[in-house]
Design a protein around this motif. Structure first.
Motif, PDB file in Angstrom:
ATOM      1  N   VAL A   1       4.030  -0.370  61.718  1.00  0.00           N
ATOM      2  CA  VAL A   1       3.110  -0.444  61.947  1.00  0.00           C
ATOM      3  C   VAL A   1       2.548  -0.477  60.533  1.00  0.00           C
ATOM      4  CG1 VAL A   1       3.596   1.117  64.593  1.00  0.00           C
ATOM      5  CG2 VAL A   1       3.241   2.185  61.908  1.00  0.00           C
ATOM      6  N   SER A   2       1.016  -0.804  61.467  1.00  0.00           N
ATOM      7  CA  SER A   2      -0.349  -0.757  60.349  1.00  0.00           C
ATOM      8  C   SER A   2      -1.067   0.785  60.677  1.00  0.00           C
ATOM      9  CB  SER A   2      -1.005  -2.260  60.699  1.00  0.00           C
ATOM     10  OG  SER A   2      -1.603  -2.479  62.125  1.00  0.00           O
ATOM     11  N   GLN A   3      -1.442   0.329  59.048  1.00  0.00           N
ATOM     12  CA  GLN A   3      -3.066   1.373  59.513  1.00  0.00           C
ATOM     13  C   GLN A   3      -4.136   1.202  58.275  1.00  0.00           C
ATOM     14  OE1 GLN A   3      -1.231   5.912  57.218  1.00  0.00           O
ATOM     15  NE2 GLN A   3      -2.384   6.799  59.065  1.00  0.00           N
ATOM     16  N   LEU A   4      -5.025   1.327  58.878  1.00  0.00           N
ATOM     17  CA  LEU A   4      -6.289   1.003  58.297  1.00  0.00           C
ATOM     18  C   LEU A   4      -6.760   2.327  57.806  1.00  0.00           C
ATOM     19  CD1 LEU A   4      -8.309  -0.457  57.114  1.00  0.00           C
ATOM     20  CD2 LEU A   4      -9.393   0.084  59.805  1.00  0.00           C
ATOM     21  N   VAL A   5      -6.687   3.108  56.124  1.00  0.00           N
ATOM     22  CA  VAL A   5      -7.412   4.018  55.909  1.00  0.00           C
ATOM     23  C   VAL A   5      -8.716   3.410  55.178  1.00  0.00           C
ATOM     24  CG1 VAL A   5      -5.505   4.939  55.701  1.00  0.00           C
ATOM     25  CG2 VAL A   5      -5.592   4.268  53.588  1.00  0.00           C
ATOM     26  N   GLY A   6      -9.818   4.592  54.822  1.00  0.00           N
ATOM     27  CA  GLY A   6     -10.937   4.739  54.368  1.00  0.00           C
ATOM     28  C   GLY A   6     -11.779   3.506  54.810  1.00  0.00           C
ATOM     29  N   ASN A   7     -12.577   3.458  53.207  1.00  0.00           N
ATOM     30  CA  ASN A   7     -13.761   2.418  53.670  1.00  0.00           C
ATOM     31  C   ASN A   7     -13.743   1.014  51.850  1.00  0.00           C
ATOM     32  OD1 ASN A   7     -14.957   4.043  51.859  1.00  0.00           O
ATOM     33  ND2 ASN A   7     -16.009   5.071  53.305  1.00  0.00           N
ATOM     34  N   MET A   8     -15.265   0.289  52.663  1.00  0.00           N
ATOM     35  CA  MET A   8     -15.418  -0.228  51.615  1.00  0.00           C
ATOM     36  C   MET A   8     -14.691   0.020  49.999  1.00  0.00           C
ATOM     37  SD  MET A   8     -14.642  -3.549  52.623  1.00  0.00           S
ATOM     38  CE  MET A   8     -15.565  -4.818  50.856  1.00  0.00           C
ATOM     39  N   SER A   9     -15.383   1.156  50.122  1.00  0.00           N
ATOM     40  CA  SER A   9     -14.751   2.084  48.639  1.00  0.00           C
ATOM     41  C   SER A   9     -13.563   2.280  48.216  1.00  0.00           C
ATOM     42  CB  SER A   9     -16.243   2.993  48.133  1.00  0.00           C
ATOM     43  OG  SER A   9     -16.364   4.291  49.578  1.00  0.00           O
TER      44      SER A   9
ATOM     45  N   TRP B   1      -9.836  -3.295  50.217  1.00  0.00           N
ATOM     46  CA  TRP B   1      -8.153  -4.593  50.256  1.00  0.00           C
ATOM     47  C   TRP B   1      -7.868  -5.646  50.840  1.00  0.00           C
ATOM     48  CZ3 TRP B   1      -7.106  -4.482  45.162  1.00  0.00           C
ATOM     49  CH2 TRP B   1      -7.663  -3.383  44.580  1.00  0.00           C
ATOM     50  N   LEU B   2      -8.236  -4.957  51.912  1.00  0.00           N
ATOM     51  CA  LEU B   2      -8.008  -5.679  53.574  1.00  0.00           C
ATOM     52  C   LEU B   2      -9.267  -7.202  53.147  1.00  0.00           C
ATOM     53  CD1 LEU B   2      -7.710  -4.064  56.270  1.00  0.00           C
ATOM     54  CD2 LEU B   2      -5.932  -5.816  55.810  1.00  0.00           C
ATOM     55  N   LYS B   3     -10.276  -6.804  52.715  1.00  0.00           N
ATOM     56  CA  LYS B   3     -11.521  -8.183  52.378  1.00  0.00           C
ATOM     57  C   LYS B   3     -10.686  -9.276  52.088  1.00  0.00           C
ATOM     58  CE  LYS B   3     -16.446  -9.090  51.105  1.00  0.00           C
ATOM     59  NZ  LYS B   3     -17.472  -8.483  51.224  1.00  0.00           N
ATOM     60  N   LYS B   4     -10.091  -9.038  50.919  1.00  0.00           N
ATOM     61  CA  LYS B   4      -9.096 -10.089  49.821  1.00  0.00           C
ATOM     62  C   LYS B   4      -8.404 -10.981  50.204  1.00  0.00           C
ATOM     63  CE  LYS B   4     -10.362  -6.878  45.956  1.00  0.00           C
ATOM     64  NZ  LYS B   4     -11.529  -7.926  45.171  1.00  0.00           N
TER      65      LYS B   4
ATOM     66  N   ALA C   1      -2.736  -7.330  51.696  1.00  0.00           N
ATOM     67  CA  ALA C   1      -3.662  -6.453  51.185  1.00  0.00           C
ATOM     68  C   ALA C   1      -2.829  -5.362  50.063  1.00  0.00           C
ATOM     69  CB  ALA C   1      -4.664  -5.568  52.577  1.00  0.00           C
ATOM     70  N   MET C   2      -1.759  -4.729  50.473  1.00  0.00           N
ATOM     71  CA  MET C   2      -1.100  -3.870  49.349  1.00  0.00           C
ATOM     72  C   MET C   2      -0.558  -5.080  48.006  1.00  0.00           C
ATOM     73  SD  MET C   2       0.486  -2.517  52.315  1.00  0.00           S
ATOM     74  CE  MET C   2       3.008  -1.480  51.590  1.00  0.00           C
ATOM     75  N   CYS C   3      -0.246  -6.107  48.168  1.00  0.00           N
ATOM     76  CA  CYS C   3       0.261  -6.671  47.263  1.00  0.00           C
ATOM     77  C   CYS C   3      -1.035  -6.865  46.694  1.00  0.00           C
ATOM     78  CB  CYS C   3       0.461  -7.808  47.910  1.00  0.00           C
ATOM     79  SG  CYS C   3       2.288  -7.985  48.215  1.00  0.00           S
ATOM     80  N   ALA C   4      -2.065  -7.208  46.857  1.00  0.00           N
ATOM     81  CA  ALA C   4      -3.548  -7.109  46.419  1.00  0.00           C
ATOM     82  C   ALA C   4      -4.079  -5.894  45.321  1.00  0.00           C
ATOM     83  CB  ALA C   4      -4.464  -7.260  47.059  1.00  0.00           C
ATOM     84  N   GLU C   5      -3.470  -4.831  45.893  1.00  0.00           N
ATOM     85  CA  GLU C   5      -3.866  -3.971  45.416  1.00  0.00           C
ATOM     86  C   GLU C   5      -2.343  -3.451  44.198  1.00  0.00           C
ATOM     87  OE1 GLU C   5      -4.123   1.334  46.499  1.00  0.00           O
ATOM     88  OE2 GLU C   5      -3.296   0.383  47.534  1.00  0.00           O
ATOM     89  N   ALA C   6      -1.988  -3.459  44.701  1.00  0.00           N
ATOM     90  CA  ALA C   6      -0.405  -3.793  43.049  1.00  0.00           C
ATOM     91  C   ALA C   6      -0.641  -4.687  42.097  1.00  0.00           C
ATOM     92  CB  ALA C   6       0.903  -4.513  43.684  1.00  0.00           C
TER      93      ALA C   6
END
Length: 447
Positions: free
Chosen positions: A74-82, A144-147, A195-200
């Motif tokens: 599953v996918s899970q969205l957390v937090g906001n743009m900050s 991260w999704l924005k990237k 997006a997780m790859c972008a964070e890494a």
């Protein structure tokens, strides 16, 4: 990667039985030769790591039952743009790494070696499935999704389940991917994975920035790689434990003094090549027989490197959970050959990864000469039927010892591993299947 040897030589059969604690790693050799060393983050290459579920699933892969071992992806969205720091443990270790660079490596005249192991982009544990749950949640934030250019995220093609190879079908079921998924679900999972790859990637950037700020970057070799990939719903699977490209084809980026800039190498290489490569970069001699070859000749500006030519093939093997047969993959040119078990009881697969990038067309019957040639080459590298037999014997012995160690608690413990949902549907039948397997011949060749 840590031993420089193939898994069958170190008998690293699963995530629990890995390297012996006294194994000599490339980091050990660097330390012995005057390097100041530091290791942070994920260090699960020695035996005894990972969950009880993980090892039991690997040991029992030949048992005649089929149980879902993972949560549904599953996918899970957390937090906001900050919200930037989602995988907090990885960020903490990245902070420690950059602090060590600034306060230790940057203030010393000694050569140094720093290893940072990240969890990302592994899926997160699915908490709703209880304490024994595995990782099946792809989690990220709007930042991260924005990237990610979501319009470029593709929906992978799947074979009908009836047409799947038996080992792939087992993987699909045990990974809880056999039910229906909408295209939206699949695209979300894949988008969140990127997006997780972008964070890494940002963590790598922080390390490089620290090297640059301390004046070390121009005199430091930086290597970025991964121990496995992520299928992200390709072939109706997520996670790893597969020889498909999404799982087995990993990034390998190298920068440093003497390394050609902007070069993309098409030569097939392997993680076992990192051991001799790191040592050659450091000017340290290797100890013992290595399976890998230094890739420095492929990327160096200089010609003063080892003359040990890299072979045209690479080998990968897998003996753990989510695959009900020992699996051996040989890559040569555009061919990928996958053999299983004893080479007879489970049919092989053959793909032309140039013409069939999705790996949907098994050509083993169309090109029998190629299959025979590659199987012959594979057997010169590893006696895979013999190795598979050794793994089956180990699995039975290890499981029997574990069961005996639990005594009267066995029934409760095995019923509450991460396959507990399916196990509870027919407890007696599952226990009987295990008893039948333990009592059977160790020479059975179905896995």
């Amino acid at each position: 990667m840590w031993s420089g040897q193939f898994a069958h030589l170190t008998q690293s059969w699963n995530n629990y039985k890995c390297l012996d604690a006294n194994s000599t790693t490339w980091m050990d050799l660097l330390e012995r030769n005057g390097y100041r060393t530091k290791m942070l983050g994920k260090l699960d290459y020695t035996s005894g790591s990972h969950s009880v579920s993980n090892r039991v699933e690997a040991w029992t892969r030949d048992v005649q039952f089929l149980l879902r071992q993972e949560g549904r992806p599953v996918s899970q969205l957390v937090g906001n743009m900050s919200t930037i720091r989602i995988m907090e443990i990885d960020w903490e270790n990245t902070d420690k790494a950059t602090q060590w660079i600034r306060q230790t490596a940057g203030l010393s005249n000694e050569p140094f070696a720093l290893y940072l192991g990240l969890n990302l982009p592994h899926p997160y544990k699915t908490e709703s499935l209880g304490p024994t749950a595995g990782g099946s949640t792809f989690r990220s934030s709007p930042y991260w999704l924005k990237k990610v250019s979501s319009e470029l995220v593709s929906i992978p093609k799947w074979l009908p389940m009836a047409a799947m190879h038996p080992v792939d079908l087992y993987s699909t079921f045990t990974k809880n991917c056999s039910s229906e998924f909408t295209e939206e679900e699949i695209k979300h999972i894949r988008t969140f994975y990127y997006a997780m790859c972008a964070e890494a990637d940002a963590m790598l950037g922080q390390v490089i920035s620290a090297l640059r700020e301390t004046g070390l970057l121009d005199n430091t070799a930086v290597i970025f790689t991964a121990d496995h990939g992520e299928l992200a719903m390709e072939h109706r699977q997520f996670y790893k434990m597969s020889m498909f490209e999404g799982s087995s084809h990993v990034p390998l980026l190298i920068m440093g003094p003497g390394v050609k800039s902007g070069l993309q190498v098409h030569q097939l290489v392997s993680l076992v090549d990192l051991y001799p490569t790191v040592l050659e970069i450091a000017g340290v001699s290797a100890v013992g027989n290595l399976s890998g070859h230094s890739i420095l000749p492929l990327i160096s500006k200089s010609r003063n490197f080892s003359k040990n030519k890299h072979p045209e093939w690479v080998l990968s093997e897998y003996h753990g959970c989510n695959a009900n047969a020992s699996t051996y993959m040989l890559r040569v040119g555009h061919w990928k050959y996958i053999a299983y078990a004893d080479g007879l009881s489970v049919p092989p697969q053959l793909f032309n990864v140039t013409a069939d990038k999705d790996e949907l067309h098994n050509l083993v019957l169309k090109f029998p000469d190629v299959q025979a040639q590659l199987d012959k080459l594979l057997r010169t590298i590893v006696d895979y039927p013999k190795v598979s037999s050794a793994v089956r014997l180990y699995n039975k012995k290890a499981f029997a010892a574990w069961r005996d160690s639990l005594g009267s608690n066995y029934t409760e413990v095995i019923a509450n591993l991460r396959w507990h949902v399916d196990w509870q549907k027919d407890i007696l039948a599952n226990e009987k299947a295990i008893d039948t397997w333990l009592q059977g011949s160790s020479r059975t060749s179905n896995g």
